[in-house]
Write a protein that holds these residues in place. Structure first.
Motif, PDB file in Angstrom:
ATOM      1  N   GLY A 102       0.805  -1.222   0.000  1.00  0.00           N
ATOM      2  CA  GLY A 102       0.000   0.000   0.000  1.00  0.00           C
ATOM      3  C   GLY A 102       0.837   1.271   0.000  1.00  0.00           C
ATOM      4  N   SER A 103       0.141   2.401   0.188  1.00  0.00           N
ATOM      5  CA  SER A 103       0.790   3.721   0.156  1.00  0.00           C
ATOM      6  C   SER A 103       0.502   4.505   1.439  1.00  0.00           C
ATOM      7  N   PRO A 104       1.213   4.214   2.529  1.00  0.00           N
ATOM      8  CA  PRO A 104       0.968   4.917   3.795  1.00  0.00           C
ATOM      9  C   PRO A 104       1.627   6.301   3.830  1.00  0.00           C
ATOM     10  N   LEU A 105       1.093   7.230   3.034  1.00  0.00           N
ATOM     11  CA  LEU A 105       1.698   8.556   2.899  1.00  0.00           C
ATOM     12  C   LEU A 105       1.731   9.316   4.225  1.00  0.00           C
ATOM     13  N   ALA A 106       0.661   9.257   5.005  1.00  0.00           N
ATOM     14  CA  ALA A 106       0.623   9.994   6.273  1.00  0.00           C
ATOM     15  C   ALA A 106       1.750   9.531   7.196  1.00  0.00           C
ATOM     16  N   HIS A 107       1.965   8.227   7.273  1.00  0.00           N
ATOM     17  CA  HIS A 107       3.041   7.707   8.124  1.00  0.00           C
ATOM     18  C   HIS A 107       4.397   8.161   7.597  1.00  0.00           C
ATOM     19  N   ALA A 108       4.556   8.200   6.278  1.00  0.00           N
ATOM     20  CA  ALA A 108       5.816   8.641   5.683  1.00  0.00           C
ATOM     21  C   ALA A 108       6.109  10.099   6.020  1.00  0.00           C
ATOM     22  N   LEU A 109       5.104  10.943   5.929  1.00  0.00           N
ATOM     23  CA  LEU A 109       5.306  12.362   6.227  1.00  0.00           C
ATOM     24  C   LEU A 109       5.595  12.585   7.714  1.00  0.00           C
ATOM     25  N   THR A 110       4.946  11.820   8.578  1.00  0.00           N
ATOM     26  CA  THR A 110       5.216  11.916  10.013  1.00  0.00           C
ATOM     27  C   THR A 110       6.654  11.470  10.306  1.00  0.00           C
ATOM     28  N   THR A 111       7.077  10.382   9.678  1.00  0.00           N
ATOM     29  CA  THR A 111       8.446   9.894   9.857  1.00  0.00           C
ATOM     30  C   THR A 111       9.451  10.933   9.363  1.00  0.00           C
ATOM     31  N   ALA A 112       9.160  11.556   8.219  1.00  0.00           N
ATOM     32  CA  ALA A 112      10.040  12.593   7.674  1.00  0.00           C
ATOM     33  C   ALA A 112      10.135  13.780   8.629  1.00  0.00           C
ATOM     34  N   MET A 113       8.999  14.181   9.193  1.00  0.00           N
ATOM     35  CA  MET A 113       8.987  15.305  10.124  1.00  0.00           C
ATOM     36  C   MET A 113       9.846  14.989  11.361  1.00  0.00           C
ATOM     37  N   LEU A 114       9.680  13.806  11.919  1.00  0.00           N
ATOM     38  CA  LEU A 114      10.449  13.426  13.105  1.00  0.00           C
ATOM     39  C   LEU A 114      11.944  13.316  12.789  1.00  0.00           C
ATOM     40  N   THR A 115      12.279  12.801  11.611  1.00  0.00           N
ATOM     41  CA  THR A 115      13.682  12.712  11.200  1.00  0.00           C
ATOM     42  C   THR A 115      14.289  14.106  11.086  1.00  0.00           C
ATOM     43  N   GLY A 116      13.532  15.025  10.490  1.00  0.00           N
ATOM     44  CA  GLY A 116      13.998  16.405  10.354  1.00  0.00           C
ATOM     45  C   GLY A 116      14.183  17.096  11.689  1.00  0.00           C
ATOM     46  N   ILE A 117      13.238  16.918  12.587  1.00  0.00           N
ATOM     47  CA  ILE A 117      13.330  17.528  13.921  1.00  0.00           C
ATOM     48  C   ILE A 117      14.554  16.994  14.661  1.00  0.00           C
ATOM     49  N   ASN A 118      14.770  15.675  14.588  1.00  0.00           N
ATOM     50  CA  ASN A 118      15.936  15.083  15.254  1.00  0.00           C
ATOM     51  C   ASN A 118      17.244  15.586  14.653  1.00  0.00           C
ATOM     52  N   ALA A 119      17.269  15.753  13.322  1.00  0.00           N
ATOM     53  CA  ALA A 119      18.477  16.263  12.670  1.00  0.00           C
ATOM     54  C   ALA A 119      18.759  17.695  13.104  1.00  0.00           C
ATOM     55  N   GLN A 120      17.730  18.503  13.238  1.00  0.00           N
ATOM     56  CA  GLN A 120      17.926  19.887  13.685  1.00  0.00           C
ATOM     57  C   GLN A 120      18.388  19.934  15.136  1.00  0.00           C
ATOM     58  N   LYS A 121      17.857  19.066  15.966  1.00  0.00           N
ATOM     59  CA  LYS A 121      18.255  19.035  17.372  1.00  0.00           C
ATOM     60  C   LYS A 121      19.719  18.671  17.537  1.00  0.00           C
ATOM     61  N   SER A 122      20.237  17.873  16.598  1.00  0.00           N
ATOM     62  CA  SER A 122      21.645  17.466  16.683  1.00  0.00           C
ATOM     63  C   SER A 122      22.589  18.625  16.385  1.00  0.00           C
ATOM     64  N   GLY A 123      22.060  19.681  15.766  1.00  0.00           N
ATOM     65  CA  GLY A 123      22.874  20.845  15.459  1.00  0.00           C
ATOM     66  C   GLY A 123      23.616  20.761  14.140  1.00  0.00           C
ATOM     67  N   ASP A 124      23.511  19.634  13.448  1.00  0.00           N
ATOM     68  CA  ASP A 124      24.208  19.455  12.174  1.00  0.00           C
ATOM     69  C   ASP A 124      23.431  20.019  10.990  1.00  0.00           C
ATOM     70  N   VAL A 125      22.154  20.301  11.188  1.00  0.00           N
ATOM     71  CA  VAL A 125      21.281  20.692  10.083  1.00  0.00           C
ATOM     72  C   VAL A 125      20.614  22.018  10.390  1.00  0.00           C
ATOM     73  N   GLY A 126      20.655  22.933   9.445  1.00  0.00           N
ATOM     74  CA  GLY A 126      19.995  24.222   9.627  1.00  0.00           C
ATOM     75  C   GLY A 126      18.560  24.192   9.150  1.00  0.00           C
ATOM     76  N   LYS A 127      18.363  23.794   7.887  1.00  0.00           N
ATOM     77  CA  LYS A 127      17.033  23.712   7.294  1.00  0.00           C
ATOM     78  C   LYS A 127      16.728  22.289   6.913  1.00  0.00           C
ATOM     79  N   VAL A 128      15.454  21.954   6.958  1.00  0.00           N
ATOM     80  CA  VAL A 128      15.010  20.631   6.544  1.00  0.00           C
ATOM     81  C   VAL A 128      14.032  20.813   5.398  1.00  0.00           C
ATOM     82  N   VAL A 129      14.273  20.105   4.304  1.00  0.00           N
ATOM     83  CA  VAL A 129      13.387  20.162   3.154  1.00  0.00           C
ATOM     84  C   VAL A 129      12.922  18.744   2.863  1.00  0.00           C
ATOM     85  N   VAL A 130      11.619  18.555   2.750  1.00  0.00           N
ATOM     86  CA  VAL A 130      11.047  17.250   2.428  1.00  0.00           C
ATOM     87  C   VAL A 130      10.657  17.277   0.960  1.00  0.00           C
ATOM     88  N   VAL A 131      11.195  16.292   0.203  1.00  0.00           N
ATOM     89  CA  VAL A 131      10.912  16.179  -1.227  1.00  0.00           C
ATOM     90  C   VAL A 131      10.151  14.889  -1.461  1.00  0.00           C
TER      91      VAL A 131
END
Length: 100
Positions: A71-100
């Motif tokens: 199937g196509s669990p798009l909502a779960h994918a976007l939530t996972t992307a958001m959490l990955t981006g937030i964690n990357a920003q918290k680490s201090g290594d990432v300034g901006k997060v762009v989801v493509v």
């Protein structure tokens, strides 16, 4: 963060085109020294196939090995992307997060 539809509706031709586009975007990200992450979604959920990294080689290998079907669990994918981006920003290594 590249969120990739790897569901069953992505027939072989479309998946090859999507992988080609992703590799092109990955190469561009590498040239500008950005970190990249891959999150395919299929079946019931999305998984972080590649955590944020600057390794284009690792990203290409993971993209080539990416399974397809289900199937196509798009909502779960976007939530996972958001959490990955937030964690990357918290680490201090990432300034901006762009989801493509």
């Amino acid at each position: 963060i590249f969120v990739v539809d790897a569901s069953g509706s992505m027939a072989l031709n479309r998946m090859n085109a999507a992988k080609g586009a992703a590799v092109s975007l990955l190469t561009e990200a590498y040239q500008s020294r950005d970190q990249i992450s891959l999150i395919p979604f299929q079946g019931e959920m999305a998984d972080v196939l590649l955590p944020p990294t600057k390794s284009i080689t690792m990203a290409r290998k993971r993209l080539e090995q990416m399974p397809c079907g289900g199937g196509s669990p798009l909502a779960h994918a976007l939530t996972t992307a958001m959490l990955t981006g937030i964690n990357a920003q918290k680490s201090g290594d990432v300034g901006k997060v762009v989801v493509v």
